[in-house]
Enzyme design. Structure first.
Site, mmCIF file in Angstrom:
data_model
loop_
_atom_site.group_PDB
_atom_site.id
_atom_site.type_symbol
_atom_site.label_atom_id
_atom_site.label_comp_id
_atom_site.label_asym_id
_atom_site.label_seq_id
_atom_site.Cartn_x
_atom_site.Cartn_y
_atom_site.Cartn_z
ATOM 1 C CB SER A 106 -0.902 0.025 1.238
ATOM 2 O OG SER A 106 -0.152 0.287 2.411
ATOM 3 C CG ASP A 107 1.537 5.780 -1.609
ATOM 4 O OD1 ASP A 107 2.423 5.938 -0.743
ATOM 5 O OD2 ASP A 107 1.420 6.525 -2.594
ATOM 6 C CD1 TRP A 108 4.506 5.338 5.063
ATOM 7 C CD2 TRP A 108 4.491 4.055 3.244
ATOM 8 N NE1 TRP A 108 5.530 4.406 5.185
ATOM 9 C CE2 TRP A 108 5.535 3.610 4.095
ATOM 10 C CE3 TRP A 108 4.273 3.377 2.048
ATOM 11 C CZ2 TRP A 108 6.365 2.535 3.773
ATOM 12 C CZ3 TRP A 108 5.092 2.308 1.713
ATOM 13 C CH2 TRP A 108 6.125 1.894 2.572
ATOM 14 N N GLY A 145 -2.725 4.402 2.187
ATOM 15 C CA GLY A 145 -3.587 4.083 1.053
ATOM 16 C C GLY A 145 -4.570 2.958 1.298
#
Length: 742
Positions: free
Chosen positions: A262-264, A266
Site C-alpha cells: 500500500s502507499d502510505w 492508502g
C-alpha cells in the site's frame, strides 16, 4: 594419525546430522518455492499477520523465531531517503544517511538510453544496500497526462512504450543488488490534487493501451518484486485494494508473484484489503508525509482487525496464506539472499553515474544562430542570473526529498568549468522560495534578498549589457504547487514573475541562454525572442557539473523530450475537454475524473487535433547535425508469430562527435477501431564521430501492431497495410516504408 582420523569422522558425522536436521526453508540449495512452503507451514497465525503490515514508519517484522530479519523499505526513486525515527516522521538525526542524488526520472527518460537506466538502478541499489534497505519505493511509471501534475518529475513521461523500455533495466539493475523494486503508483496516479478522493473514469482501451503498459513491462519483462498501489480510485475502489487492477489484471493476467504494497495511508478497509489483493500494509493513519498516529500498527486494517475476523470465522486463512507466501518469497529474494553484493555509499562511481545520466538527459530545445556552446575564444565575462542557479533542489518535492552529501549548483559548476580566465558574475533576478527545509532536512542556505522586483531586474539588466553571455537559470522548484508531491501546479506560467525578467534580459544581450530547471513543461510566451533554451531538469548531486558540461560543449547534448511541450494548456486534451481536475459528486467525498481524451495523450492528441506544440515529443537538438537515409526492411510482410527489422543509415554530418536517437513510429493504415495516427514502437541511440555513418536496426513483432479490443477484452491485430515512420522526433519523421501484416 589415528586421533586425527577419529576427529575428522566425528566432525563429519556431526555435520551430516546437522544437515539432516536443517529445515528446508534454511537450505539454500532448495528452490525458493519449496522453502516458502516449508517456512509457511512453520508459522503461527500471529506471525503470519505480523509480516503483512508495518511495525514502524518504514519497516515490517520478519519472523525472528525462524531467523527471518526485519524488512526495511525506503523512498525513493532518485536516492535513498534519510532515516526517520521509528515511530515518527521526524529525522532520526543520523550522520551516515546522506546519499548521492541521482537525476529525477524525467531526466533519465530523456536519455532514451536503456543502458543509462540499468546503471542508474544498479548504483541506487548499491547505496540502498549500504543503508540496510531491502526495498526501494520506486521507480514511478505513471503517465504524463497534464503538465500541471505535481509529481510528473518522478515519472518517465507520456509514452507507455518509452516508459516501459526505460523502467525494465532500472528494475533489473536495482534487483541485481538484492534490493526489491516497488513500481508505483499502480495505477492512474496522473495528478496530485485530491489524490485520495479522485475516482478515475477511463475507457478499457485507454487503460490498457496508455496507463498500464509500463506497469505490465515492469512486471513481465522487469520481473519486479513489488508493486505499490496508488491513492486514487478506479471503479469506485481504492487502488491499494482494487479487485480489477490487483486480482484480475496484476495477479491474474500478468501472473505477478511479488507483493502489493500500500502507499502510505492508502489502505481504507479490512474486507477489501483481505479480498482484493493487498499484501503489505504501510502508513495507515498517516497522510504519507506529515500527519501520523503513534503506535498505530496493531490497529492497521490487516493487523488485529484481520486476526480477530479469522478467529471469529469470518475468513479462512486462504487469502492470508497467499499474502504470506508472497512476503516470504520477497524475503528469500532480499533479506535471506546470501548472494547479494556488498553495498557502498557516496562513491565516485555513483557520482559518475549520476553525471552520465544527467549529461545524456539534458535537452537542447532551441539554439538560434548557434549561440551554444559557449565560445571560449571570445568569452571574458559571463553573467548568471536566477534563483535556480543557486538554490538546492535535492531538498523538497515530497517523499523523494533527500539529504545529500553534496549538491553542486549551476553557478558553482560554471565557475569551476570556465576557470579564472573568465569572469562569472551573478545576479538574483527574482526572489522565489527562500525556505530551505523539508521533513527535518535543511539546506543551510540563506536565500533572502530585500531588493524590490524592479531593483532586481534593473541590477541584472545593467550587468547583462556588459557580459559576453547571459545565462538565466529559472523554471520551477520543489515547493508546494510546483514540482511537488501532494498538490498540482495552479498555473502553466512560470512562477515569481520570471517572464518579465527573461524579457528584459533578452533585450539587453543577444547571447541570452535560458536554462529551465523543472520536471514539467512551462509556458514560454517569449521563446521566439530567446536564442537558446535548455531543459535542465532536476539532476541531483552533479547538477552544476552536468549543466556546465553541456553549456560549454564538453558534452554534446543528446537528450530527447519524453513528453510533448505544449504552447498553452488548451493544447492538452485533458484541459481542452475540461477533463481535469474532475467533478465533485454531490456528497463531496469523491471527485470523478473522466479521461475524456481517451487514447489521445501527448503526441497522440497533437496528431489528432493537428496542433503545433512548442516542442514535440522526442525533440532534442545537438551541436552537430545528422542525416537519416536509406530506410529498408527485412521483408515487406510480417506474420503474427514473426518479426520485421527496419534498417536506416545515420550519418553525423557536422563538426562535433555526438549521439542521435532513431525513432520508429507505426501507422495503421486501416483499422476496425479508432487508433492514434502513429505510435512509438522502437528507438535506438547511436553515438557517431564527426563524419561517421552507421546502419541502425530496429526490430518489431506483432505486439507493435496490436491494439486492445475492448469488445473482446483482449489484445489483437488485424491483417492489412502498415507504415513505418522513421526520424528523430515525433514531428520530424522524413522516412516512410510500407509493409503488411499477413
Amino acid at each position: 594419525m589415528k586421533n586425527i582420523i577419529i576427529t575428522s569422522l566425528f566432525f563429519m558425522s556431526v555435520s551430516l546430522v546437522a544437515n539432516a536436521q536443517t529445515p528446508i526453508y534454511q537450505d539454500r540449495s532448495k528452490p525458493i518455492e519449496q522453502r516458502v512452503e516449508d517456512a509457511l507451514s512453520r508459522m503461527t497465525l500471529n506471525e503470519k499477520i505480523a509480516v503483512i503490515h508495518a511495525q514502524s514508519k518504514f519497516s515490517s517484522p520478519g519472523v525472528k523465531r525462524l531467523g527471518f530479519p526485519d524488512f526495511w523499505t525506503d523512498d525513493g526513486p532518485h536516492g535513498v531517503r534519510p532515516d526517520v525515527l521509528w515511530d515518527e516522521w521526524e529525522q532520526a538525526g543520523q550522520t551516515n544517511d546522506s546519499c548521492v542524488a541521482f537525476p529525477a526520472l524525467t531526466c533519465l527518460s530523456a536519455t532514451w538510453n536503456p543502458q543509462m537506466s540499468n546503471l542508474y538502478g544498479k548504483s541506487l541499489g548499491e547505496e540502498a544496500l549500504y543503508r540496510g534497505k531491502n526495498m526501494i519505493l520506486g521507480p514511478g511509471v505513471n503517465i504524463y497526462r497534464t503538465p500541471l501534475s505535481g509529481r510528473n518529475f518522478e515519472y518517465l513521461g507520456e509514452d507507455p512504450y518509452l516508459s516501459g523500455k526505460m523502467v525494465v533495466p532500472y528494475i533489473q539493475g536495482l534487483q541485481s543488488c538484492g534490493v526489491a523494486a516497488c513500481v508505483k503508483h499502480y495505477a492512474m496516479n496522473n495528478d496530485e490534487e485530491y489524490r485520495h478522493q479522485v475516482n478515475v473514469v477511463v475507457s478499457d482501451r485507454a487503460l490498457h493501451e496508455i496507463y498500464l503498459p509500463a506497469f505490465r513491462a515492469a512486471v513481465i519483462d522487469g520481473k519486479a518484486w513489488g508493486v505499490m498501489g496508488a491513492y486514487n480510485m478506479y471503479k469506485n475502489q481504492h487502488n491499494c485494494h482494487n479487485e480489477e487492477l490487483l486480482m484480475k489484471i496484476l495477479k491474474g493476467d500478468w501472473n505477478f508473484d511479488g507483493v502489493v504494497v500500500s502507499d502510505w495511508g492508502g489502505c481504507h478497509d479490512t474486507d477489501q484489503a483481505v479480498k482484493n489483493g493487498l499484501d503489505m500494509e504501510f502508513g495507515t493513519w498517516t497522510n504519507g508525509l506529515s500527519l501520523g498516529k503513534t503506535n498505530a500498527y496493531d490497529s492497521y486494517y490487516m493487523a488485529s482487525p484481520y486476526l480477530e475476523a479469522i478467529q471469529k470465522g469470518k475468513y479462512t486463512t486462504k487469502e492470508l496464506d497467499d499474502k504470506v507466501r508472497r512476503v516470504l518469497r520477497l524475503f528469500f529474494r532480499t533479506t535471506m539472499n546470501s548472494n547479494k553484493p556488498m553495498g557502498f555509499l557516496c562513491s565516485e562511481s555513483h557520482y559518475s553515474a549520476a553525471r552520465k545520466v544527467a549529461d545524456e538527459g539534458i535537452v537542447l530545445l532551441q539554439n538560434k544562430n548557434n549561440v551554444l556552446p559557449i565560445k571560449f575564444n571570445r568569452t571574458k565575462h559571463v553573467l548568471v542570473v536566477g534563483e535556480n542557479a543557486i538554490k538546492m533542489m535535492t531538498v523538497g518535492g515530497g517523499s523523494s526529498s533527500l539529504k545529500v552529501q553534496r549538491e553542486i549548483s549551476p553557478l558553482d559548476g560554471l565557475k569551476s568549468r570556465l576557470g579564472s580566465n573568465v569572469k562569472v558574475d551573478y545576479e538574483r533576478g527574482y526572489v522565489g522560495d527562500t525556505t530551505g527545509s523539508y521533513n527535518g532536512v535543511t539546506t543551510g542556505q540563506n536565500l533572502t534578498d530585500k531588493r524590490s522586483a524592479d531593483q532586481l531586474i534593473h541590477d541584472a539588466v545593467e550587468k547583462a549589457k556588459k557580459a559576453d553571455y547571459v545565462i538565466f537559470f529559472g523554471g520551477l522548484n520543489k515547493s508546494d504547487y510546483q514540482d511537488c508531491e501532494g498538490h498540482d501546479r495552479k498555473s502553466y506560467d512560470l512562477p515569481y514573475n520570471q517572464d518579465r525578467v527573461i524579457e528584459s534580459l533578452s533585450k539587453a544581450n543577444k547571447n541570452f541562454i535560458y536554462v529551465n530547471i523543472s520536471g514539467n513543461a512551462v509556458a514560454m510566451p517569449w521563446h521566439n525572442k530567446v536564442p537558446a533554451i535548455v531543459q535542465g531538469w532536476f539532476i541531483g548531486s552533479e547538477a552544476g557539473e552536468a549543466l556546465a558540461d553541456v553549456l560549454t560543449g564538453d558534452v554534446n547534448p543528446s537528450g530527447k523530450l519524453p513528453f510533448t511541450w505544449p504552447a498553452t494548456l488548451q493544447d492538452v486534451g485533458a484541459h481542452k475537454l475540461n477533463a481535469y481536475p474532475g467533478v465533485w459528486r454531490p456528497d463531496h467525498k469523491v471527485i470523478d475524473e473522466e479521461y475524456k481524451e481517451g487514447l489521445y495523450v501527448g503526441y497522440r492528441w497533437v496528431d489528432k487535433e493537428k496542433i503545433h506544440p512548442l516542442f514535440a515529443f522526442g525533440h532534442g537538438l545537438s551541436y552537430t547535425t545528422f542525416k537519416l537515409s536509406d530506410l529498408r526492411e527485412s521483408s515487406n510482410k510480417i506474420s503474427r508469430d514473426g518479426n520485421i527489422t527496419f534498417t536506416v543509415n545515420v550519418k553525423n554530418t557536422g563538426k562535433y562527435d555526438g549521439s542521435e536517437t532513431v525513432q520508429l513510429y507505426i501507422h495503421d493504415v486501416k483499422s476496425s477501431l479508432d487508433r492514434p495516427y502513429k505510435e512509438l514502437k522502437g528507438f535506438k541511440k547511436v553515438e557517431l564521430k564527426a563524419g561517421e555513418n552507421r546502419d541502425v536496426d530496429i526490430t518489431i513483432d506483432n505486439s507493435a501492431l496490436s491494439f486492445y479490443d475492448d469488445r473482446a477484452h483482449a489484445w489483437t491485430s488485424e491483417d492489412g497495410d502498415f507504415e513505418a515512420l522513421v526520424g528523430n522526433a515525433s514531428d520530424n519523421l522524413p522516412l516512410m516504408i510500407k509493409f503488411k501484416l499477413q
